[in-house]
Design an enzyme around this catalytic site. Structure first.
Site, PDB file in Angstrom:
ATOM      1  N   LYS A   9     -19.836  49.788 -11.977  1.00  0.00           N
ATOM      2  CA  LYS A   9     -18.551  50.124 -11.327  1.00  0.00           C
ATOM      3  C   LYS A   9     -17.403  49.379 -12.018  1.00  0.00           C
ATOM      4  O   LYS A   9     -16.368  49.970 -12.339  1.00  0.00           O
ATOM      5  CB  LYS A   9     -18.607  49.719  -9.863  1.00  0.00           C
ATOM      6  CG  LYS A   9     -17.261  49.703  -9.143  1.00  0.00           C
ATOM      7  CD  LYS A   9     -17.359  49.341  -7.672  1.00  0.00           C
ATOM      8  CE  LYS A   9     -17.360  47.881  -7.421  1.00  0.00           C
ATOM      9  NZ  LYS A   9     -16.030  47.244  -7.412  1.00  0.00           N
ATOM     10  N   ASN A  10     -17.607  48.082 -12.281  1.00  0.00           N
ATOM     11  CA  ASN A  10     -16.492  47.258 -12.776  1.00  0.00           C
ATOM     12  C   ASN A  10     -16.263  47.386 -14.276  1.00  0.00           C
ATOM     13  O   ASN A  10     -15.330  46.778 -14.803  1.00  0.00           O
ATOM     14  CB  ASN A  10     -16.686  45.792 -12.365  1.00  0.00           C
ATOM     15  CG  ASN A  10     -16.474  45.628 -10.865  1.00  0.00           C
ATOM     16  OD1 ASN A  10     -16.018  46.549 -10.186  1.00  0.00           O
ATOM     17  ND2 ASN A  10     -16.843  44.477 -10.340  1.00  0.00           N
ATOM     18  N   ARG A  70     -18.476  52.113  -1.530  1.00  0.00           N
ATOM     19  CA  ARG A  70     -17.528  51.917  -2.633  1.00  0.00           C
ATOM     20  C   ARG A  70     -18.251  51.439  -3.887  1.00  0.00           C
ATOM     21  O   ARG A  70     -17.794  51.672  -4.994  1.00  0.00           O
ATOM     22  CB  ARG A  70     -16.495  50.862  -2.245  1.00  0.00           C
ATOM     23  CG  ARG A  70     -15.617  51.273  -1.086  1.00  0.00           C
ATOM     24  CD  ARG A  70     -14.534  50.266  -0.867  1.00  0.00           C
ATOM     25  NE  ARG A  70     -13.929  49.910  -2.150  1.00  0.00           N
ATOM     26  CZ  ARG A  70     -13.065  48.908  -2.288  1.00  0.00           C
ATOM     27  NH1 ARG A  70     -12.719  48.186  -1.253  1.00  0.00           N
ATOM     28  NH2 ARG A  70     -12.552  48.640  -3.469  1.00  0.00           N
ATOM     29  N   CYS A  92      -7.077  41.475   0.362  1.00  0.00           N
ATOM     30  CA  CYS A  92      -8.252  42.167   0.896  1.00  0.00           C
ATOM     31  C   CYS A  92      -9.047  41.113   1.656  1.00  0.00           C
ATOM     32  O   CYS A  92      -8.648  39.956   1.748  1.00  0.00           O
ATOM     33  CB  CYS A  92      -9.065  42.785  -0.234  1.00  0.00           C
ATOM     34  SG  CYS A  92      -9.983  41.584  -1.157  1.00  0.00           S
ATOM     35  N   ASP A  94     -19.766  37.797  -7.425  1.00  0.00           N
ATOM     36  CA  ASP A  94     -20.206  39.049  -6.787  1.00  0.00           C
ATOM     37  C   ASP A  94     -21.664  39.019  -6.390  1.00  0.00           C
ATOM     38  O   ASP A  94     -22.159  39.972  -5.793  1.00  0.00           O
ATOM     39  CB  ASP A  94     -19.963  40.236  -7.730  1.00  0.00           C
ATOM     40  CG  ASP A  94     -18.487  40.523  -7.852  1.00  0.00           C
ATOM     41  OD1 ASP A  94     -18.106  41.317  -8.725  1.00  0.00           O
ATOM     42  OD2 ASP A  94     -17.699  39.937  -7.086  1.00  0.00           O
ATOM     43  N   ARG A 119      -5.511  37.657  -3.638  1.00  0.00           N
ATOM     44  CA  ARG A 119      -5.722  38.412  -4.877  1.00  0.00           C
ATOM     45  C   ARG A 119      -4.402  38.879  -5.510  1.00  0.00           C
ATOM     46  O   ARG A 119      -4.132  40.062  -5.677  1.00  0.00           O
ATOM     47  CB  ARG A 119      -6.669  39.582  -4.614  1.00  0.00           C
ATOM     48  CG  ARG A 119      -7.968  39.044  -4.046  1.00  0.00           C
ATOM     49  CD  ARG A 119      -9.045  40.039  -3.923  1.00  0.00           C
ATOM     50  NE  ARG A 119      -9.553  40.441  -5.231  1.00  0.00           N
ATOM     51  CZ  ARG A 119     -10.455  41.410  -5.352  1.00  0.00           C
ATOM     52  NH1 ARG A 119     -10.875  42.046  -4.289  1.00  0.00           N
ATOM     53  NH2 ARG A 119     -10.892  41.754  -6.551  1.00  0.00           N
TER      54      ARG A 119
HETATM   55  C1  EPZ Z   1     -12.747  41.471 -10.635  1.00  0.00           C
HETATM   56  O1  EPZ Z   1     -11.718  41.363  -9.665  1.00  0.00           O
HETATM   57  C2  EPZ Z   1     -13.838  42.330 -10.002  1.00  0.00           C
HETATM   58  N1  EPZ Z   1     -13.310  43.662  -9.717  1.00  0.00           N
HETATM   59  C3  EPZ Z   1     -14.336  41.651  -8.717  1.00  0.00           C
HETATM   60  O2  EPZ Z   1     -15.398  42.431  -8.201  1.00  0.00           O
HETATM   61  C4  EPZ Z   1     -14.865  40.264  -9.068  1.00  0.00           C
HETATM   62  O3  EPZ Z   1     -15.259  39.610  -7.892  1.00  0.00           O
HETATM   63  C5  EPZ Z   1     -13.771  39.460  -9.775  1.00  0.00           C
HETATM   64  O4  EPZ Z   1     -13.287  40.179 -10.935  1.00  0.00           O
HETATM   65  C6  EPZ Z   1     -14.269  38.089 -10.238  1.00  0.00           C
HETATM   66  O5  EPZ Z   1     -15.344  38.257 -11.109  1.00  0.00           O
HETATM   67  C7  EPZ Z   1     -13.192  44.552 -10.727  1.00  0.00           C
HETATM   68  O6  EPZ Z   1     -13.513  44.271 -11.875  1.00  0.00           O
HETATM   69  C8  EPZ Z   1     -12.673  45.914 -10.379  1.00  0.00           C
HETATM   70  P1  EPZ Z   1      -9.842  38.131 -10.912  1.00  0.00           P
HETATM   71  P2  EPZ Z   1     -10.280  40.772 -10.111  1.00  0.00           P
HETATM   72  O7  EPZ Z   1      -8.499  38.625 -11.323  1.00  0.00           O
HETATM   73  O8  EPZ Z   1     -10.017  41.089 -11.522  1.00  0.00           O
HETATM   74  C9  EPZ Z   1      -6.874  34.927  -9.035  1.00  0.00           C
HETATM   75  C10 EPZ Z   1     -16.586  43.615  -6.575  1.00  0.00           C
HETATM   76  O9  EPZ Z   1     -17.221  43.201  -5.594  1.00  0.00           O
HETATM   77  N2  EPZ Z   1      -5.804  35.704  -9.697  1.00  0.00           N
HETATM   78  O10 EPZ Z   1     -10.829  37.759 -11.967  1.00  0.00           O
HETATM   79  O11 EPZ Z   1      -9.311  41.211  -9.080  1.00  0.00           O
HETATM   80  C11 EPZ Z   1      -7.582  35.710  -7.946  1.00  0.00           C
HETATM   81  O12 EPZ Z   1      -6.896  35.584  -6.723  1.00  0.00           O
HETATM   82  C12 EPZ Z   1     -15.232  43.039  -6.900  1.00  0.00           C
HETATM   83  O13 EPZ Z   1     -17.005  44.504  -7.365  1.00  0.00           O
HETATM   84  C13 EPZ Z   1      -4.481  35.281  -9.574  1.00  0.00           C
HETATM   85  O14 EPZ Z   1      -4.184  34.291  -8.897  1.00  0.00           O
HETATM   86  O15 EPZ Z   1     -10.523  39.216  -9.963  1.00  0.00           O
HETATM   87  C14 EPZ Z   1      -8.941  35.064  -7.911  1.00  0.00           C
HETATM   88  O16 EPZ Z   1      -8.877  33.890  -7.118  1.00  0.00           O
HETATM   89  C15 EPZ Z   1     -14.786  42.051  -5.825  1.00  0.00           C
HETATM   90  N3  EPZ Z   1      -3.503  36.000 -10.192  1.00  0.00           N
HETATM   91  C16 EPZ Z   1      -9.189  34.670  -9.361  1.00  0.00           C
HETATM   92  O17 EPZ Z   1      -7.899  34.665  -9.999  1.00  0.00           O
HETATM   93  C17 EPZ Z   1      -3.774  37.114 -10.944  1.00  0.00           C
HETATM   94  O18 EPZ Z   1      -2.842  37.728 -11.507  1.00  0.00           O
HETATM   95  C18 EPZ Z   1     -10.087  35.627 -10.139  1.00  0.00           C
HETATM   96  O19 EPZ Z   1      -9.624  36.933  -9.876  1.00  0.00           O
HETATM   97  C19 EPZ Z   1      -5.126  37.529 -11.072  1.00  0.00           C
HETATM   98  C20 EPZ Z   1      -6.117  36.802 -10.440  1.00  0.00           C
END
Ligand code: EPZ
Length: 416
Positions: A22-23, A396, A116, A304, A121
């Protein structure tokens, strides 16, 4: 609203095929926006999130054709750079259209994803990177409005490792003038899968999989045919389900190469694991040993998989310490597991799980995608029946979950 009714106590045995990731599929679908020629994608998982993304792309003018796991996208005519709140609020990954739209159309109007269940996020790093490449970005009335006639290559440094932030900026940089370097880049296998697909489309990306990714901008990208990588989190989820039930399963169409630390933890818990080129098999002991873990960006333990391992530790022998370092609220499954008789104490981002000999079936409620997976895993081993509510979260991210579990001998029925 659909629910899953699970009769616990059956060993999982047999073989199932794992679907596409998915990701990896979500950002790769957005990559189609960068080319005026068809992108043919194979092994695309059939999930609600994928359907939502295809609906969003079609609204922008992308011609979408879907035959089973094959999706053909033609972004020759794009006429609407808008990602509306109604769609983005149901799927945060829609923010991944931001970079490609600015690069290809010079304009993007994307609803802020909002928070969420697992955390706030924010997407500030996505915005900061685009601004560094010359985009003018205004955030108003809940929308990110980004404009730039032609992005310029820049040296970008994200404040924290962000998977979709890295992916958005990597896609934007493909059509920028000059070279872009992304430092502190995410190293997840899904980022590499996206880079491989973009390079197949004529991009010039090197370093994906390391924390420094270099992208040399080109004038345009062309069409390609690309096969999505297997879903490592779906793989890990079924391995955990087999482990808690004392089962023995073989998962095909997948590989252990992106799950090293998860495989290590399952072996520490007492499981026997054999890996082949595109399959992985697990045989569980009569009783698992508790395993502690700490989530962090790849190649460390994936956030995850945290909820699934919490469920596993609920019935393992001993006490496990779990530390969630990525999201600030990713223990929503704990209170539901406690309803099944688990012994879990949460203190900030640490959870202490003391294994119980048994769990008792009960009605529980899913709160987010991986939390719902952990409730299903616990239900498989709990005594009696477990009814999991709000399983739209599951739909999802897990393709045909009850069918696959049923094929392994579980008693799982969808009721409404
Ligand atoms: C991706 O989310 C995945 N989703 C998530 O999978 C996964 O849990 C996550 O990466 C971490 O591995 C997809 O790929 C579609 P991040 P993402 O940006 O990119 C902070 C699932 O279950 N952050 O790596 O949204 C954020 O709040 C989903 O399949 C900022 O502060 O996660 C978090 O604490 C859930 N500012 C950390 O960084 C930003 O601009 C990592 O988030 C971006 C992120």
């Amino acid at each position: 609203m659909d629910k899953l009714l699970i009769a616990g106590g059956r060993r999982l045995e047999g073989e199932i095929a794992i679907s596409g990731a998915k990701n990896a599929a979500l950002p790769i679908l957005c990559a189609a926006l960068l080319a005026a020629e068809p992108l043919v994608l194979l092994n695309v998982p059939q999930l609600n999130d994928i359907g939502t993304m295809l609906k969003l792309l079609a609204q922008m003018g992308v011609k979408v054709k879907r035959e089973g796991a094959t999706v053909i996208l033609d972004a020759r005519e794009l006429d609407n750079p808008l990602a509306p709140y109604e769609l983005v609020k149901t799927m945060r990954a829609a923010v991944l259209v931001l970079g490609p739209l600015v690069a290809r159309m010079g304009h993007a109007k994307v609803s802020l994803p909002g928070g969420c269940a697992i955390g706030a996020r924010p997407v500030d790093q996505h915005i900061k990177g685009l601004q560094a490449m010359g985009a003018e970005v205004h955030v108003e009335h809940g929308y990110i409005d980004a404009k730039c006639v032609k992005l310029k290559g820049a040296r970008l440094f994200t404040d924290m490792v962000t998977v979709t932030g890295t992916e958005n900026l990597m896609m934007a940089a493909c059509l920028a003038t000059g070279e872009t370097v992304i430092e502190n880049a995410a190293r997840e296998p899904e980022v590499v899968d996206l880079a491989n697909c973009l390079n197949a489309m004529g991009a010039q990306i090197s370093g994906a999989g390391t924390d420094v990714i270099r992208i040399r901008g080109v004038d345009k990208l062309h069409g390609a045919t690309y096969r999505i990588m297997p879903d490592r989190i779906e793989t890990g989820t079924y391995l955990c389900a087999a482990a808690v039930t004392g089962g023995s399963v073989r998962l095909t169409g997948t590989s252990a190469s992106y799950l090293d630390i998860v495989v290590d933890k399952l072996m520490d818990a007492g499981c026997e694991i054999t890996t082949e080129r595109d399959a992985i098999a697990l045989t569980a002991p009569a009783r698992l040993k508790a395993v502690s873990l700490r989530t962090a960006p790849y190649p460390a333990f994936p956030t995850d998989m945290q909820a699934q391992f919490m469920a596993l530790n609920c019935v393992a022998d001993g006490t496990a310490m779990i530390r969630e370092t990525i999201f600030e609220n990713r223990y929503m499954h704990a209170v539901e597991l406690i309803r099944l008789g688990a012994d879990i104490k949460i203190d900030g981002n640490t959870a202490v799980v003391t294994g119980m000999p048994k769990l008792q079936g009960a009605s529980v409620m899913a709160t987010d995608l991986r939390a719902s997976a952990s409730l299903v895993i616990a239900g498989l081993v709990a005594e009696g029946e477990t009814l999991v509510d709000r399983i739209y979260h599951l739909d999802r991210g897990y393709e045909r979950l009850e069918e696959k579990l049923g094929a392994l001998g579980a008693s799982v029925k969808r009721v409404n």
